[in-house]
Scaffold this motif. Structure first.
Motif, PDB file in Angstrom:
ATOM      1  N   GLU A 197       0.901  -1.204   0.064  1.00 47.34           N
ATOM      2  CA  GLU A 197      -0.068   0.085   0.126  1.00 47.34           C
ATOM      3  C   GLU A 197       0.800   1.337  -0.049  1.00 47.34           C
ATOM      4  O   GLU A 197       0.549   2.072  -0.474  1.00 47.34           O
ATOM      5  CB  GLU A 197      -0.939   0.088   1.103  1.00 47.34           C
ATOM      6  N   ARG A 198       1.847   1.243   0.912  1.00 48.52           N
ATOM      7  CA  ARG A 198       2.959   2.415   0.766  1.00 48.52           C
ATOM      8  C   ARG A 198       3.375   2.593  -0.700  1.00 48.52           C
ATOM      9  O   ARG A 198       3.689   3.892  -0.873  1.00 48.52           O
ATOM     10  CB  ARG A 198       4.105   2.003   1.903  1.00 48.52           C
ATOM     11  N   ARG A 199       3.905   1.654  -1.156  1.00 47.76           N
ATOM     12  CA  ARG A 199       4.376   1.673  -2.484  1.00 47.76           C
ATOM     13  C   ARG A 199       3.377   2.152  -3.593  1.00 47.76           C
ATOM     14  O   ARG A 199       3.907   3.228  -4.324  1.00 47.76           O
ATOM     15  CB  ARG A 199       4.777   0.341  -2.985  1.00 47.76           C
ATOM     16  N   GLN A 200       2.213   1.751  -3.278  1.00 45.05           N
ATOM     17  CA  GLN A 200       0.988   2.365  -4.273  1.00 45.05           C
ATOM     18  C   GLN A 200       0.939   3.869  -4.107  1.00 45.05           C
ATOM     19  O   GLN A 200       1.001   4.819  -4.875  1.00 45.05           O
ATOM     20  CB  GLN A 200      -0.216   1.660  -3.965  1.00 45.05           C
ATOM     21  N   ALA A 201       0.794   4.329  -2.568  1.00 49.13           N
ATOM     22  CA  ALA A 201       0.836   5.569  -2.340  1.00 49.13           C
ATOM     23  C   ALA A 201       1.835   6.679  -2.778  1.00 49.13           C
ATOM     24  O   ALA A 201       1.703   7.600  -3.494  1.00 49.13           O
ATOM     25  CB  ALA A 201       0.630   5.729  -0.797  1.00 49.13           C
ATOM     26  N   ASN A 202       3.191   6.251  -2.636  1.00 46.34           N
ATOM     27  CA  ASN A 202       4.252   6.906  -3.012  1.00 46.34           C
ATOM     28  C   ASN A 202       4.353   7.020  -4.514  1.00 46.34           C
ATOM     29  O   ASN A 202       4.810   7.924  -5.243  1.00 46.34           O
ATOM     30  CB  ASN A 202       5.570   6.173  -2.699  1.00 46.34           C
ATOM     31  N   ARG A 203       3.956   6.016  -5.216  1.00 46.95           N
ATOM     32  CA  ARG A 203       3.922   6.117  -6.742  1.00 46.95           C
ATOM     33  C   ARG A 203       2.811   7.023  -7.245  1.00 46.95           C
ATOM     34  O   ARG A 203       2.937   7.795  -8.014  1.00 46.95           O
ATOM     35  CB  ARG A 203       3.550   4.765  -7.312  1.00 46.95           C
ATOM     36  N   ALA A 204       1.819   7.104  -6.477  1.00 40.48           N
ATOM     37  CA  ALA A 204       0.576   7.857  -6.890  1.00 40.48           C
ATOM     38  C   ALA A 204       1.161   9.265  -6.624  1.00 40.48           C
ATOM     39  O   ALA A 204       0.727  10.436  -7.360  1.00 40.48           O
ATOM     40  CB  ALA A 204      -0.491   7.514  -6.119  1.00 40.48           C
ATOM     41  N   VAL A 205       1.682   9.725  -5.491  1.00 39.02           N
ATOM     42  CA  VAL A 205       2.045  11.009  -5.114  1.00 39.02           C
ATOM     43  C   VAL A 205       3.351  11.289  -6.294  1.00 39.02           C
ATOM     44  O   VAL A 205       3.245  12.483  -6.544  1.00 39.02           O
ATOM     45  CB  VAL A 205       2.491  11.077  -3.582  1.00 39.02           C
ATOM     46  N   THR A 253       2.141  20.008  -1.860  1.00 40.83           N
ATOM     47  CA  THR A 253       1.107  19.350  -0.831  1.00 40.83           C
ATOM     48  C   THR A 253       1.632  17.804  -1.351  1.00 40.83           C
ATOM     49  O   THR A 253       1.847  16.911  -0.349  1.00 40.83           O
ATOM     50  CB  THR A 253      -0.272  19.372  -1.187  1.00 40.83           C
ATOM     51  N   SER A 254       2.125  17.473  -2.484  1.00 38.92           N
ATOM     52  CA  SER A 254       2.568  16.100  -2.689  1.00 38.92           C
ATOM     53  C   SER A 254       3.935  15.739  -1.962  1.00 38.92           C
ATOM     54  O   SER A 254       3.620  14.647  -1.423  1.00 38.92           O
ATOM     55  CB  SER A 254       2.878  15.913  -4.158  1.00 38.92           C
ATOM     56  N   ALA A 255       4.557  16.812  -1.738  1.00 33.24           N
ATOM     57  CA  ALA A 255       5.658  16.483  -0.772  1.00 33.24           C
ATOM     58  C   ALA A 255       5.529  16.356   0.520  1.00 33.24           C
ATOM     59  O   ALA A 255       6.077  15.504   1.209  1.00 33.24           O
ATOM     60  CB  ALA A 255       6.883  17.780  -1.330  1.00 33.24           C
ATOM     61  N   VAL A 256       4.394  17.012   0.919  1.00 35.17           N
ATOM     62  CA  VAL A 256       3.812  16.852   2.409  1.00 35.17           C
ATOM     63  C   VAL A 256       3.284  15.510   2.697  1.00 35.17           C
ATOM     64  O   VAL A 256       3.734  14.865   3.521  1.00 35.17           O
ATOM     65  CB  VAL A 256       2.784  17.977   2.378  1.00 35.17           C
ATOM     66  N   VAL A 257       2.544  15.000   1.365  1.00 29.92           N
ATOM     67  CA  VAL A 257       1.994  13.827   1.679  1.00 29.92           C
ATOM     68  C   VAL A 257       3.029  12.935   1.772  1.00 29.92           C
ATOM     69  O   VAL A 257       2.902  11.837   2.563  1.00 29.92           O
ATOM     70  CB  VAL A 257       1.138  13.486   0.486  1.00 29.92           C
ATOM     71  N   PHE A 258       4.247  12.741   0.824  1.00 34.56           N
ATOM     72  CA  PHE A 258       5.040  11.920   0.817  1.00 34.56           C
ATOM     73  C   PHE A 258       5.908  11.831   1.958  1.00 34.56           C
ATOM     74  O   PHE A 258       6.118  10.623   2.584  1.00 34.56           O
ATOM     75  CB  PHE A 258       6.182  12.385  -0.424  1.00 34.56           C
ATOM     76  N   LEU A 259       6.223  13.066   2.767  1.00 35.08           N
ATOM     77  CA  LEU A 259       6.510  12.851   4.078  1.00 35.08           C
ATOM     78  C   LEU A 259       5.790  12.264   5.109  1.00 35.08           C
ATOM     79  O   LEU A 259       6.394  11.630   5.957  1.00 35.08           O
ATOM     80  CB  LEU A 259       6.888  14.470   4.500  1.00 35.08           C
ATOM     81  N   GLY A 260       4.577  12.559   4.882  1.00 30.10           N
ATOM     82  CA  GLY A 260       3.770  11.661   5.987  1.00 30.10           C
ATOM     83  C   GLY A 260       3.673  10.232   5.845  1.00 30.10           C
ATOM     84  O   GLY A 260       3.864   9.762   6.804  1.00 30.10           O
ATOM     85  N   PHE A 261       3.897   9.658   4.621  1.00 28.67           N
ATOM     86  CA  PHE A 261       3.909   8.411   4.512  1.00 28.67           C
ATOM     87  C   PHE A 261       5.177   7.939   4.920  1.00 28.67           C
ATOM     88  O   PHE A 261       5.268   6.641   5.358  1.00 28.67           O
ATOM     89  CB  PHE A 261       3.578   8.040   2.837  1.00 28.67           C
ATOM     90  N   ARG A 262       6.194   8.518   4.528  1.00 31.59           N
ATOM     91  CA  ARG A 262       7.616   8.067   4.958  1.00 31.59           C
ATOM     92  C   ARG A 262       7.505   8.032   6.625  1.00 31.59           C
ATOM     93  O   ARG A 262       8.289   7.189   7.095  1.00 31.59           O
ATOM     94  CB  ARG A 262       8.431   8.987   4.617  1.00 31.59           C
ATOM     95  N   LEU A 263       7.178   9.249   7.359  1.00 28.05           N
ATOM     96  CA  LEU A 263       7.137   8.970   8.669  1.00 28.05           C
ATOM     97  C   LEU A 263       6.290   7.811   9.350  1.00 28.05           C
ATOM     98  O   LEU A 263       6.734   7.458  10.477  1.00 28.05           O
ATOM     99  CB  LEU A 263       6.707  10.539   9.328  1.00 28.05           C
ATOM    100  N   SER A 264       5.219   7.649   8.714  1.00 21.97           N
ATOM    101  CA  SER A 264       4.233   6.528   9.223  1.00 21.97           C
ATOM    102  C   SER A 264       4.653   5.239   9.131  1.00 21.97           C
ATOM    103  O   SER A 264       4.232   4.288   9.806  1.00 21.97           O
ATOM    104  CB  SER A 264       2.844   6.673   8.343  1.00 21.97           C
ATOM    105  N   ARG A 265       5.907   4.996   8.518  1.00 24.70           N
ATOM    106  CA  ARG A 265       6.638   3.691   8.661  1.00 24.70           C
ATOM    107  C   ARG A 265       7.425   3.504   9.765  1.00 24.70           C
ATOM    108  O   ARG A 265       7.721   2.504  10.021  1.00 24.70           O
ATOM    109  CB  ARG A 265       7.531   3.852   7.309  1.00 24.70           C
ATOM    110  N   ARG A 266       7.524   4.482  10.582  1.00 22.54           N
ATOM    111  CA  ARG A 266       8.087   4.343  11.919  1.00 22.54           C
ATOM    112  C   ARG A 266       7.564   3.241  12.656  1.00 22.54           C
ATOM    113  O   ARG A 266       6.391   3.216  12.735  1.00 22.54           O
ATOM    114  CB  ARG A 266       8.362   5.600  12.586  1.00 22.54           C
ATOM    115  N   LEU A 267       8.429   2.427  13.251  1.00 22.82           N
ATOM    116  CA  LEU A 267       7.850   1.221  13.948  1.00 22.82           C
ATOM    117  C   LEU A 267       7.483   1.833  15.422  1.00 22.82           C
ATOM    118  O   LEU A 267       7.997   2.929  15.884  1.00 22.82           O
ATOM    119  CB  LEU A 267       8.842   0.053  14.180  1.00 22.82           C
ATOM    120  N   PRO A 268       6.483   1.042  16.168  1.00 22.50           N
ATOM    121  CA  PRO A 268       5.965   1.438  17.523  1.00 22.50           C
ATOM    122  C   PRO A 268       7.355   1.535  18.452  1.00 22.50           C
ATOM    123  O   PRO A 268       8.201   0.679  18.465  1.00 22.50           O
ATOM    124  CB  PRO A 268       4.908   0.503  17.882  1.00 22.50           C
ATOM    125  N   SER A 269       7.140   2.471  19.383  1.00 25.32           N
ATOM    126  CA  SER A 269       8.257   2.442  20.390  1.00 25.32           C
ATOM    127  C   SER A 269       7.559   2.648  21.852  1.00 25.32           C
ATOM    128  O   SER A 269       6.325   3.008  21.884  1.00 25.32           O
ATOM    129  CB  SER A 269       9.242   3.664  20.047  1.00 25.32           C
TER     130      SER A 269
END
Length: 312
Positions: A25-33, A72-88
């Motif tokens: 899903e992340r790959r699809q989102a990044n490609r769309a952005v 805004t695409s750059a903002v969305v891309f950053l959001g998807f990248r940050l959301s990959r962080r594992l729980p801590s």
């Protein structure tokens, strides 16, 4: 000695039967952005060039709005990248909320575009500005309509497929750009027909479109950040849980964190049940919820001892 339901740990998480391909899903989102950013950058730059040549504020507002989509695409891309962080320990749920916070960035850009387009349009109307090279401007507006429609449909399709509120919001932003391009086109046609004020009025109309989508995007982002969900999700989750043998009564809560719908079920069971038996019921509940609420990505089962008071 067995633990009973009243003695067991209060909550347990259960995997749902329809697991998500999060990486896919992340790959699809990044490609769309990425694809939409390239397309909008090309469209916006052409429109900006033609706006400078023609002096059209309608086309200028549309060009600025298209180019703002790239940011805004750059903002969305950053959001998807940050959301990959594992729980801590500091962020037990990870940073999935980063996708929702990215929606705030989109809303800010939309409102900023509205302010700029509105200012330029009112200024031209007051100063009786002129518009030249009408045919070139009309071609640019038509390019804006086509480019934004294609990008909006693409992002909306991907956003719905992966349950990304942020990507859907970004698609609506692009959809607005298509309407603003149509407004710019109408203004230029009016100028061509001998109405010099048409372009400035079109610019004001474009500003109205931008404000409308700005309101919708802001409303949706705030709804998610405030843990708002469709009430039907809670109702169906409670019905699904209550249908499991051994569950006397069920109470459900749900919220979105990024693209994950987290469902929490409190189920009242016989207090004489052992922890193992409560866990078995929890697995049955997870199975029922996954079937009845396909959007659910996470379920927490909380067993409560004793019959529930439906009025509670």
């Amino acid at each position: 000695m067995h633990k009973t339901a009243g003695q067991r740990d209060p909550a347990a998480a259960f995997p749902l039967a329809h697991g998500r391909d999060d990486a896919g899903e992340r790959r699809q989102a990044n490609r769309a952005v990425a694809v939409s950013a390239v397309g909008l950058a090309a469209t916006g730059l052409v429109e900006l060039l033609l706006a400078v040549v023609t002096g059209s504020v309608g086309l200028l507002g549309d060009a600025i709005h298209n180019l703002s989509d790239v940011s805004t695409s750059a903002v969305v891309f950053l959001g998807f990248r940050l959301s990959r962080r594992l729980p801590s320990e500091r962020y037990p749920y990870g940073l999935e909320r980063a996708e929702d916070l990215a929606g705030i960035g989109i809303a800010v850009v939309v409102w900023a575009s509205a302010v700029f387009a509105g200012y330029e349009s009112v200024r031209k109307l007051i100063e009786h500005g002129h518009t030249d090279h009408i045919a070139a401007g009309i071609a640019g507006a038509m390019l804006g309509i086509a480019g934004n429609q294609i990008v909006a449909r693409y992002k909306l399709s991907v956003g719905k497929r992966i349950n990304s509120g942020t990507l859907i919001a970004d698609a609506r932003h692009s959809w607005l750009d298509a309407l603003s391009s149509a407004g710019a086109l109408a203004g230029l046609v009016a100028v061509a027909l001998g109405q010099p004020w048409g372009d400035a009025v079109a610019g004001i109309a474009v500003t109205g479109f931008i404000c409308h989508v700005g309101y919708e995007v802001t409303r949706d982002v705030v709804h998610r950040l405030a843990d708002g969900v469709d009430p039907e999700i809670v109702t169906v989750a409670e019905e699904a849980s209550g249908s499991v043998p051994g569950v006397v009564h069920a109470h459900a809560r749900a919220r979105w964190t990024g693209r994950t719908l987290r469902v929490e079920i409190e189920g009242w069971v016989n207090p004489e049940l052992t922890a193992r038996e409560c866990d078995a019921i929890g697995h049955l509940v997870a199975d029922q919820v996954s079937r009845r609420v396909p959007a659910a990505g996470s379920l927490t089962w909380i067993a409560r001892a004793g019959p529930a008071d439906p009025g509670c």
